[in-house]
Design a protein around this motif. Sequence first.
Motif, short mmCIF file in Angstrom:
data_model
loop_
_atom_site.label_atom_id
_atom_site.label_comp_id
_atom_site.label_asym_id
_atom_site.label_seq_id
_atom_site.Cartn_x
_atom_site.Cartn_y
_atom_site.Cartn_z
N LYS A 1 -24.39 41.59 40.31
CA LYS A 1 -24.68 41.85 41.72
C LYS A 1 -24.85 40.55 42.50
O LYS A 1 -24.39 40.42 43.64
CB LYS A 1 -25.95 42.70 41.85
CG LYS A 1 -25.77 44.14 41.35
CD LYS A 1 -27.08 44.91 41.43
CE LYS A 1 -26.91 46.34 40.90
NZ LYS A 1 -28.18 47.10 40.91
N ASN B 1 -5.26 39.22 44.25
CA ASN B 1 -6.56 38.88 44.83
C ASN B 1 -7.46 40.09 44.79
O ASN B 1 -8.04 40.51 45.78
CB ASN B 1 -6.36 38.40 46.27
CG ASN B 1 -7.63 37.79 46.85
OD1 ASN B 1 -8.43 37.23 46.12
ND2 ASN B 1 -7.81 37.93 48.15
N ASN C 1 -21.49 39.02 43.14
CA ASN C 1 -20.83 39.79 44.21
C ASN C 1 -21.35 39.39 45.59
O ASN C 1 -20.57 39.17 46.52
CB ASN C 1 -21.05 41.28 44.02
CG ASN C 1 -20.11 41.89 42.99
OD1 ASN C 1 -20.33 43.00 42.54
ND2 ASN C 1 -19.07 41.18 42.58
N THR C 2 -22.67 39.27 45.71
CA THR C 2 -23.29 39.05 47.02
C THR C 2 -23.38 37.58 47.41
O THR C 2 -23.16 37.23 48.56
CB THR C 2 -24.70 39.67 47.06
OG1 THR C 2 -25.49 39.11 45.99
CG2 THR C 2 -24.63 41.17 46.90
N GLU C 3 -23.69 36.72 46.43
CA GLU C 3 -23.91 35.31 46.74
C GLU C 3 -22.61 34.49 46.68
O GLU C 3 -22.36 33.64 47.53
CB GLU C 3 -24.93 34.71 45.77
CG GLU C 3 -26.31 35.35 45.82
CD GLU C 3 -27.01 35.10 47.14
OE1 GLU C 3 -26.77 34.03 47.75
OE2 GLU C 3 -27.80 35.97 47.58
N ILE C 4 -21.78 34.74 45.66
CA ILE C 4 -20.54 33.98 45.48
C ILE C 4 -19.37 34.69 46.15
O ILE C 4 -18.31 34.10 46.40
CB ILE C 4 -20.25 33.77 43.98
CG1 ILE C 4 -21.48 33.17 43.27
CG2 ILE C 4 -19.06 32.84 43.76
CD1 ILE C 4 -21.88 31.81 43.76
N LYS C 5 -19.56 35.98 46.44
CA LYS C 5 -18.52 36.79 47.08
C LYS C 5 -17.27 36.93 46.20
O LYS C 5 -16.14 36.88 46.68
CB LYS C 5 -18.11 36.19 48.44
CG LYS C 5 -19.26 35.92 49.39
CD LYS C 5 -19.99 37.19 49.79
CE LYS C 5 -21.08 36.90 50.81
NZ LYS C 5 -21.87 38.09 51.14
N ARG C 6 -17.47 37.08 44.91
CA ARG C 6 -16.36 37.27 43.99
C ARG C 6 -16.55 38.54 43.18
O ARG C 6 -17.67 38.95 42.88
CB ARG C 6 -16.23 36.10 43.01
CG ARG C 6 -16.00 34.75 43.66
CD ARG C 6 -14.76 34.73 44.51
NE ARG C 6 -13.53 35.02 43.77
CZ ARG C 6 -12.33 35.12 44.29
NH1 ARG C 6 -12.18 35.00 45.60
NH2 ARG C 6 -11.28 35.38 43.55
N GLY C 7 -15.44 39.17 42.81
CA GLY C 7 -15.50 40.35 41.96
C GLY C 7 -15.79 39.96 40.52
O GLY C 7 -15.43 38.88 40.07
N PHE D 1 -10.58 42.51 43.99
CA PHE D 1 -12.02 42.43 43.88
C PHE D 1 -12.44 43.44 42.83
O PHE D 1 -12.70 44.60 43.11
CB PHE D 1 -12.66 42.77 45.24
CG PHE D 1 -14.12 42.41 45.32
CD1 PHE D 1 -15.11 43.34 44.98
CD2 PHE D 1 -14.50 41.15 45.74
CE1 PHE D 1 -16.44 43.00 45.07
CE2 PHE D 1 -15.84 40.82 45.84
CZ PHE D 1 -16.81 41.75 45.49
N ILE E 1 -13.31 32.08 39.85
CA ILE E 1 -13.83 31.51 41.09
C ILE E 1 -13.05 30.25 41.46
O ILE E 1 -12.28 29.72 40.66
CB ILE E 1 -15.33 31.15 40.97
CG1 ILE E 1 -15.52 30.10 39.86
CG2 ILE E 1 -16.16 32.39 40.68
CD1 ILE E 1 -16.93 29.56 39.77
N GLN F 1 -16.86 26.39 43.77
CA GLN F 1 -17.97 27.33 43.66
C GLN F 1 -18.70 27.24 42.31
O GLN F 1 -19.70 27.91 42.10
CB GLN F 1 -17.46 28.77 43.83
CG GLN F 1 -16.87 29.07 45.21
CD GLN F 1 -16.26 30.46 45.28
OE1 GLN F 1 -15.50 30.87 44.40
NE2 GLN F 1 -16.59 31.20 46.33
#
Length: 288
Positions: free
Chosen positions: A222, A285, A225-231, A287, A253, A257
């Motif tokens: 989680k 690309n 997902n929220t901090e790094i914005k990666r799936g 997610f 990534i 990052q």
Amino acid sequence: MNFDKRKLSINPKVTQQTLINILTIIVGSFLFAIGVNSFMIAGNLGEGGFIGISIILYYAFDISTALSNFILNSLILIVGFKFLGKRAMYYTIFTVPMTSLALWLTETWQVQTDEILINTVFGGLLIGTGIGLILRVGSTTAGTTILAKMANKYMDVNVSYALLFFDLIVITIGLTVMSLEQVLLTVIALYVATKVMDFIIEGMNPKKAITIISEQPDTLGKLINTEIKRGVTIMDGRGFYSKEDKDILYVVINKNQLTRLKRLIKKQDENAFVVVHDVNSVLGNYFI
């Protein structure tokens, strides 16, 4: 005696991407040739690989680098073509005469400077850019690339280390026609070329693949997902010794990052097991 008749056909289909790749090889060949003739030879410096041997022959016997480069690379291509994939082989068959033609057309292009480091840096820059463009489209310059692949197959030697080994041999041989100072400057140019080549091949923002084994996979997933914005992909794993089932996180990534992700993981789970992998290519690309 009956023989089966086999029809040999060549697929005439040429896509727009193929034409772009051919144009890229042409541009790369000329940048490579300008780097060799206008800066390296103009500064009495050498190079690694088969072009380095060609430069040594030029200094010792005044043999054209275009001619020796074509002969040497053609011979190794004939011997080791089976070590290249089908696509790489076709492109390499075009690249070898193209680089030699570019070397011939730019033979008289000499940049004379009073500062040898200009030749060293810009020679390495142009050679690295040229070879990088050629490799990026899936071609090779034959030469030590094929030798390295042969060493990898028969002696289980890493391709990168094999390339470095062959380059060092060529540079050492260069001591027969160059001073120690010129050889050391050649090593600097080779380093610059390697770094530029990596940049061209990997792109401006190379990727890293991260494998994470943690006691808190859901929380880390989680946060990524929220901090790094990666799936993040969760894979099933099982410890060999403990026989315990574990969730393994896998994420790709951008290189810039990586430090942030490491800090995030360490803050959440100091005991997490993290493996960082270099990624040569990423398609799509998603997610995940």
